[in-house]
Design a protein around this motif. Structure first.
Motif, PDB file in Angstrom:
ATOM      1  N   THR A 285      -0.345  -1.629   3.745  1.00 50.26           N
ATOM      2  CA  THR A 285       0.767  -2.615   4.267  1.00 50.26           C
ATOM      3  C   THR A 285       0.471  -3.659   5.181  1.00 50.26           C
ATOM      4  OG1 THR A 285       2.856  -2.323   5.487  1.00 50.26           O
ATOM      5  CG2 THR A 285       0.795  -1.042   6.210  1.00 50.26           C
ATOM      6  N   THR A 286       1.040  -4.692   5.272  1.00 52.76           N
ATOM      7  CA  THR A 286       1.003  -5.857   5.940  1.00 52.76           C
ATOM      8  C   THR A 286       1.609  -5.439   7.192  1.00 52.76           C
ATOM      9  OG1 THR A 286       2.652  -7.242   5.371  1.00 52.76           O
ATOM     10  CG2 THR A 286       0.504  -7.383   4.219  1.00 52.76           C
ATOM     11  N   ALA A 287       1.646  -6.350   8.303  1.00 50.79           N
ATOM     12  CA  ALA A 287       2.441  -6.112   9.588  1.00 50.79           C
ATOM     13  C   ALA A 287       3.807  -6.612   9.400  1.00 50.79           C
ATOM     14  CB  ALA A 287       1.664  -6.566  10.734  1.00 50.79           C
ATOM     15  N   GLU A 288       4.133  -7.132   8.233  1.00 52.98           N
ATOM     16  CA  GLU A 288       5.360  -7.994   8.167  1.00 52.98           C
ATOM     17  C   GLU A 288       6.588  -6.607   8.038  1.00 52.98           C
ATOM     18  OE1 GLU A 288       6.040 -11.759   5.662  1.00 52.98           O
ATOM     19  OE2 GLU A 288       4.716 -10.571   4.500  1.00 52.98           O
ATOM     20  N   GLY A 289       7.505  -6.898   8.890  1.00 57.21           N
ATOM     21  CA  GLY A 289       8.712  -5.744   9.031  1.00 57.21           C
ATOM     22  C   GLY A 289       8.084  -4.639   9.759  1.00 57.21           C
ATOM     23  N   ILE A 290       7.145  -4.867  10.392  1.00 61.99           N
ATOM     24  CA  ILE A 290       6.535  -3.533  11.273  1.00 61.99           C
ATOM     25  C   ILE A 290       6.118  -4.081  12.600  1.00 61.99           C
ATOM     26  CG2 ILE A 290       4.488  -1.883  11.551  1.00 61.99           C
ATOM     27  CD1 ILE A 290       4.313  -1.796   8.671  1.00 61.99           C
ATOM     28  N   VAL A 291       5.723  -5.249  12.876  1.00 60.95           N
ATOM     29  CA  VAL A 291       5.530  -5.758  14.172  1.00 60.95           C
ATOM     30  C   VAL A 291       6.281  -7.167  14.243  1.00 60.95           C
ATOM     31  CG1 VAL A 291       3.541  -6.589  15.457  1.00 60.95           C
ATOM     32  CG2 VAL A 291       3.158  -4.512  14.454  1.00 60.95           C
ATOM     33  N   ASP A 292       6.854  -7.363  15.309  1.00 59.99           N
ATOM     34  CA  ASP A 292       7.340  -8.604  15.622  1.00 59.99           C
ATOM     35  C   ASP A 292       6.656  -9.131  16.856  1.00 59.99           C
ATOM     36  OD1 ASP A 292       9.060 -10.952  16.054  1.00 59.99           O
ATOM     37  OD2 ASP A 292      10.492  -9.754  16.817  1.00 59.99           O
ATOM     38  N   SER A 293       5.859  -9.841  16.687  1.00 59.55           N
ATOM     39  CA  SER A 293       4.992 -10.282  17.926  1.00 59.55           C
ATOM     40  C   SER A 293       4.314 -11.724  18.070  1.00 59.55           C
ATOM     41  CB  SER A 293       3.648  -9.471  17.899  1.00 59.55           C
ATOM     42  OG  SER A 293       2.858  -9.380  19.004  1.00 59.55           O
TER      43      SER A 293
END
Length: 325
Positions: free
Chosen positions: A210-218
């Motif tokens: 997975t990438t961090a898209e949709g998981i981490v907003d930073s």
């Protein structure tokens, strides 16, 4: 892309006023001599590395009689340890190093921010391995650099699958050591950021879980030593202004930017270009707005709830307020 108004916001300088007691006017404090050197902590990536290569900060600060020295670090945590201890004055890291630094009561302040798109970070696994979903990470060894943005991606991805770090075996390794361990099969998954991510995905045996898209907003952050910033507010603003100019140019010239970063890092040009083109908002220098503070506060609250830091933090308490003109 950075707007002209944002560039001018950073370029403005501040002034200070003298205080007097109600009974007897206090003698004016002697004017503080501006620092003669600016010690910049950097890593081989991003706007700081590009600014160092172009030499524009040296030119800008020379007009103030200030020399720039550059101090390289392999990742954010050791950079902020040096910053908090006063060994350097300024630097850039991902979202998690300043949270651990604040928890450790280091003397630092947030002075600027930059987009940290989720597309530039990922969790990697072996292509033909047994890990096919985030839930499959349970019981596996997951490598990442402790206290880095990859730490946040790991925690957030596990939470998305209903897991915590207690459900995996964390391997706290530097990017270089984690890459070697992953390639050698000593760890089963690796949470990492660009350009290491872009390098690793060139291997046909590697798969992006997975990438961090949709998981981490930073965001990433520019930070400065607290005492230094208090003594040299105009100088800090000058540095941010120059970084903003270089960021805007880099965003408008991605191919030239990729070529420069390739020469800085030794990563092949085509791999670097893939990295810089993952998003059209990567290169920018922004004020630390209340919305950005809210985002960082949510991350800090998660780390406190997971027991990864000893207590809750107040992010806003160490956000620098630039002096008024």
């Amino acid at each position: 892309m950075l707007t002209r108004r944002q560039i001018l916001t950073f370029a403005a300088a501040g002034t200070a006023s003298a205080l007097a007691t109600p009974i007897l006017a206090a003698a004016p404090e002697p004017a503080k001599e501006p620092a003669k050197t600016f010690r910049f902590g950097w890593q081989k990536n991003g706007v700081p590395a590009l600014t160092k290569r172009r030499g524009t900060l040296e030119t800008r600060l020379a007009a103030r009689g200030v020399a720039v020295t550059w101090h390289e670090f392999p990742s954010g945590p050791p950079l902020l340890e040096a910053l908090g201890a006063g060994a350097i004055d300024f630097g850039y890291t991902g979202d998690i190093p300043p949270i651990f630094a604040q928890a450790g009561k280091l003397d630092l302040v947030y002075v600027g921010a930059a987009p940290a798109p989720g597309s530039s970070s990922a969790i990697l696994v072996k292509k033909d391995g047994p890990i096919r979903s985030l839930a499959d990470l349970k019981g596996r060894t997951l490598a990442f650099t402790k206290g880095s943005s990859a730490h946040n991606v790991a925690v957030s991805a596990l939470r998305k699958a209903g897991l915590t770090l207690k459900d995996v075996t964390p391997a706290y390794l530097s990017p270089a050591d984690a890459g070697a361990a992953f390639a050698g099969g000593r760890v089963e998954a690796w949470s990492i950021w660009d350009p290491f991510y872009a390098i690793a995905e060139q291997n046909p045996d590697v798969r992006v879980l997975t990438t961090a898209e949709g998981i981490v907003d930073s965001y990433g952050y520019y930070l400065a030593n607290g005492a230094y910033t208090k003594a040299n507010p105009t100088l800090v603003r000058e540095v941010l202004a120059e970084l903003a100019v270089q960021a805007a140019w880099s965003q408008d010239h991605l191919e030239e930017t990729a070529k420069a970063l390739s020469e800085i890092t030794g990563v092949p040009y085509d791999v670097t270009l893939r990295s810089v083109k993952r998003t059209n908002t990567r290169f920018a220098v922004l004020p630390v707005t209340p919305e950005i503070v809210k985002t960082q506060q949510a991350i800090a609250d998660t780390f406190a709830a997971e027991g990864l830091i000893p207590a809750k933090l107040d992010i806003a308490s160490i956000v620098w307020t630039a002096p008024s003109i």
